[in-house]
Design a protein around this motif. Structure first.
Motif, PDB file in Angstrom:
ATOM      1  N   ASN A  34       0.760  -1.075   0.378  1.00  0.00           N
ATOM      2  CA  ASN A  34       0.073  -0.145  -0.560  1.00  0.00           C
ATOM      3  C   ASN A  34       1.021   1.122   0.222  1.00  0.00           C
ATOM      4  O   ASN A  34       0.952   1.997  -1.063  1.00  0.00           O
ATOM      5  CB  ASN A  34      -0.436  -0.226   1.061  1.00  0.00           C
ATOM      6  N   LYS A  35       1.890   1.068   0.730  1.00  0.00           N
ATOM      7  CA  LYS A  35       2.891   2.226   0.461  1.00  0.00           C
ATOM      8  C   LYS A  35       3.714   2.763  -0.298  1.00  0.00           C
ATOM      9  O   LYS A  35       3.041   3.695  -0.859  1.00  0.00           O
ATOM     10  CB  LYS A  35       3.875   1.905   1.583  1.00  0.00           C
ATOM     11  N   ILE A  36       3.870   1.465  -1.335  1.00  0.00           N
ATOM     12  CA  ILE A  36       4.880   1.763  -2.874  1.00  0.00           C
ATOM     13  C   ILE A  36       3.138   2.375  -3.249  1.00  0.00           C
ATOM     14  O   ILE A  36       4.029   3.394  -5.038  1.00  0.00           O
ATOM     15  CB  ILE A  36       5.044   0.503  -3.245  1.00  0.00           C
ATOM     16  N   LYS A  37       1.732   1.910  -3.706  1.00  0.00           N
ATOM     17  CA  LYS A  37       1.175   2.475  -4.769  1.00  0.00           C
ATOM     18  C   LYS A  37       0.322   3.773  -4.175  1.00  0.00           C
ATOM     19  O   LYS A  37       0.944   4.518  -5.377  1.00  0.00           O
ATOM     20  CB  LYS A  37      -0.302   1.249  -4.279  1.00  0.00           C
ATOM     21  N   GLN A  38       0.587   3.981  -3.367  1.00  0.00           N
ATOM     22  CA  GLN A  38       0.711   5.837  -3.149  1.00  0.00           C
ATOM     23  C   GLN A  38       1.391   6.304  -3.457  1.00  0.00           C
ATOM     24  O   GLN A  38       1.593   7.196  -3.970  1.00  0.00           O
ATOM     25  CB  GLN A  38       0.334   5.559  -1.351  1.00  0.00           C
ATOM     26  N   ASP A  39       2.734   6.266  -3.196  1.00  0.00           N
ATOM     27  CA  ASP A  39       4.642   6.411  -3.235  1.00  0.00           C
ATOM     28  C   ASP A  39       4.283   6.624  -4.629  1.00  0.00           C
ATOM     29  O   ASP A  39       4.705   8.036  -5.015  1.00  0.00           O
ATOM     30  CB  ASP A  39       4.936   6.120  -2.544  1.00  0.00           C
TER      31      ASP A  39
ATOM     32  N   PHE B  76      10.624   9.183 -10.038  1.00  0.00           N
ATOM     33  CA  PHE B  76      11.083   8.722 -10.011  1.00  0.00           C
ATOM     34  C   PHE B  76      11.005   6.818  -9.735  1.00  0.00           C
ATOM     35  O   PHE B  76      11.970   5.795  -9.461  1.00  0.00           O
ATOM     36  CB  PHE B  76      12.222   9.351  -9.249  1.00  0.00           C
ATOM     37  N   LEU B  77      10.259   6.957  -8.893  1.00  0.00           N
ATOM     38  CA  LEU B  77       9.672   5.658  -8.234  1.00  0.00           C
ATOM     39  C   LEU B  77       9.287   4.682  -8.925  1.00  0.00           C
ATOM     40  O   LEU B  77       9.578   3.176  -8.657  1.00  0.00           O
ATOM     41  CB  LEU B  77       8.918   5.504  -6.585  1.00  0.00           C
ATOM     42  N   LYS B  78       8.221   5.065  -9.559  1.00  0.00           N
ATOM     43  CA  LYS B  78       7.658   4.855 -10.950  1.00  0.00           C
ATOM     44  C   LYS B  78       8.283   4.055 -11.777  1.00  0.00           C
ATOM     45  O   LYS B  78       8.557   3.048 -12.401  1.00  0.00           O
ATOM     46  CB  LYS B  78       6.280   5.054 -11.441  1.00  0.00           C
ATOM     47  N   ASN B  79       9.210   4.830 -12.195  1.00  0.00           N
ATOM     48  CA  ASN B  79      10.875   4.493 -13.441  1.00  0.00           C
ATOM     49  C   ASN B  79      11.602   3.431 -12.469  1.00  0.00           C
ATOM     50  O   ASN B  79      12.163   1.842 -13.524  1.00  0.00           O
ATOM     51  CB  ASN B  79      11.112   5.744 -13.686  1.00  0.00           C
ATOM     52  N   ASP B  80      12.124   3.494 -11.750  1.00  0.00           N
ATOM     53  CA  ASP B  80      12.774   2.285 -11.302  1.00  0.00           C
ATOM     54  C   ASP B  80      11.970   1.191 -11.169  1.00  0.00           C
ATOM     55  O   ASP B  80      12.636  -0.463 -11.172  1.00  0.00           O
ATOM     56  CB  ASP B  80      12.840   2.745  -9.337  1.00  0.00           C
TER      57      ASP B  80
END
Length: 168
Positions: free
Chosen positions: A127-132, A138-142
């Motif tokens: 859930n944390k990654i979904k929100q971030d 940058f996270l989405k690209n990672d």
């Protein structure tokens, strides 16, 4: 031999039953006029197919752990330890997200793979990654790079059921 192959590629009794039923259904669908016989070749053919189809072999949990650790320049042992530094926690959460959202593993399986006592830790991480992702390109690209390295289609639709699939 077919049963042995299924058992080696399954984590628990429920997944063994699921694989067996799926192989049976695929075998029956390909030739409905004769009773299906489940052989090693049918099992291996099913296990080597992607969950959504397309004939691409799905990466296993260890391959995902290795890829995420390599991307974040960590060792797999760090992901499995209770270390809470930001770098390790971020990599662990990304790993949880990829395993859940891209490989469609259940929370308990993910928790077991990364040596966590409770599946709620995995729920929190996903859930944390979904929100971030919504706020951090940058996270989405990672995650896109990690999925590309694993040869996972980024735009794959989830096959899990949610409440919108249920008719009440």
């Amino acid at each position: 031999d077919a049963a042995k192959t299924i058992a080696q590629n399954s984590t628990d009794n429920r997944s063994i039953e699921g694989v067996l039923l799926s192989v049976y259904a695929h075998t029956f669908a390909s030739n409905p006029t004769t009773p299906p016989t489940i052989g090693v070749s049918a099992v291996e053919k099913y296990l080597n197919k992607d969950a959504v189809g397309g004939g691409v072999k799905r990466p296993d949990t260890d391959a995902v752990i290795e890829t995420v650790c390599s991307y974040y320049q960590l060792k797999p042992v760090h992901i499995r330890q209770p270390n809470r530094t930001e770098k390790v926690a971020r990599a662990r959460h990304v790993l949880m997200y990829v395993l859940r959202e891209k490989l469609l593993l259940n929370y308990e399986t993910i928790a077991h793979a990364i040596k966590r006592k409770d599946h709620t830790t995995v729920i929190h991480g996903v859930n944390k990654i979904k929100q971030d992702i919504m706020h951090n390109l940058f996270l989405k690209n990672d995650i896109e790079v990690i999925c590309k390295n694993l040869k996972i289609e980024e735009d794959r639709k989830s096959t899990r059921l949610n409440s919108s699939h249920l008719k009440l």
